[in-house]
Write an enzyme that holds these catalytic residues in place. Structure first.
Site, PDB file in Angstrom:
ATOM      1  N   HIS A  91       4.972   2.129   8.000  1.00 44.43           N
ATOM      2  CA  HIS A  91       5.515   1.035   7.342  1.00 44.43           C
ATOM      3  C   HIS A  91       5.674   1.517   5.793  1.00 44.43           C
ATOM      4  CE1 HIS A  91       5.172  -3.340   6.183  1.00 44.43           C
ATOM      5  NE2 HIS A  91       6.194  -2.810   5.574  1.00 44.43           N
ATOM      6  N   ASP A 105       6.262   9.025  16.898  1.00 44.11           N
ATOM      7  CA  ASP A 105       5.343   9.842  17.801  1.00 44.11           C
ATOM      8  C   ASP A 105       4.125  10.288  16.858  1.00 44.11           C
ATOM      9  OD1 ASP A 105       6.464   9.851  20.102  1.00 44.11           O
ATOM     10  OD2 ASP A 105       7.145  12.018  20.168  1.00 44.11           O
TER      11      ASP A 105
END
Length: 201
Positions: A91, A105
């Site tokens: 974020h 990932d």
């Protein structure tokens, strides 16, 4: 080559993780911050595969904290401190780059991450192109749920802006067909007459 790209992506993610740590570590109660471990490129001219990567071996349970397609399939991601801090890291990078770049990932042992990916919008970001589809950015925006670490860093919730946009577009599309059909169907005089009636009530 893929190997060189892999190094470039991981070390770029590492730079973002260092900036994230510099901002998060001084905050009271934030605690340990995830680290993307460095990956080194070595050249072996005598070998069939002339380039290889070397990185620290991570010992312990290897966990995927975020998956490429952004789905919340992994409870360890949601429930563990490392998992939450990884989501906050995503974020934070997303907000820092104005939604142009997302580290994906995120996986590793505890707070040490490796083999990460980066998604950028099609045009790239500041001359950097990621190795993951930009659809991951869309999915992240739709699925990310802020946690206490997002709040500590003062990150803006993606939920509200996303829903506002959806609401705005859905009401707009509802009104449009009606108003355009009214215009087609009702002659000008009748429409003025109707306006008079409605204003008298």
């Amino acid at each position: 080559s893929v190997v060189i790209q892999e190094c470039y992506v991981q070390n770029t993610a590492r730079e973002y993780a260092k900036l994230y740590a510099a901002e998060a570590e001084p905050l009271e109660g934030f605690g340990e911050v995830p680290e993307v471990i460095p990956i080194f490129l070595i050249h072996r001219p005598a070998n069939n595969i002339p380039y290889a990567t070397v990185e620290e071996e991570l010992v312990g349970e290897f966990v995927k904290y975020s998956v490429k397609d952004g789905r919340e399939v992994n409870f360890l991601r949601r429930d563990s401190e490392a998992g939450q801090k990884c989501c906050t890291f995503q974020h934070w990078v997303y907000e820092k780059t104005n939604g142009n770049l997302l580290v994906t990932d995120l996986q590793g042992v505890g707070m040490k991450l490796t083999d990460v990916g980066i998604a950028t919008l099609a045009k790239g970001y500041k001359g950097f192109k990621g190795n993951c589809s930009f659809s991951f950015i869309e999915q992240f925006r739709a699925l990310h749920q802020c946690n206490e670490y997002c709040e500590m860093l003062g990150l803006k919730s993606l939920r509200t802006t996303h829903q506002k946009q959806r609401k705005a577009t859905s009401t707009k599309s509802k009104n449009l067909p009606n108003s355009s059909t009214v215009k087609k169907m009702v002659p000008k005089k009748a429409r003025e007459h109707r306006d008079l009636i409605s204003s008298e009530h």
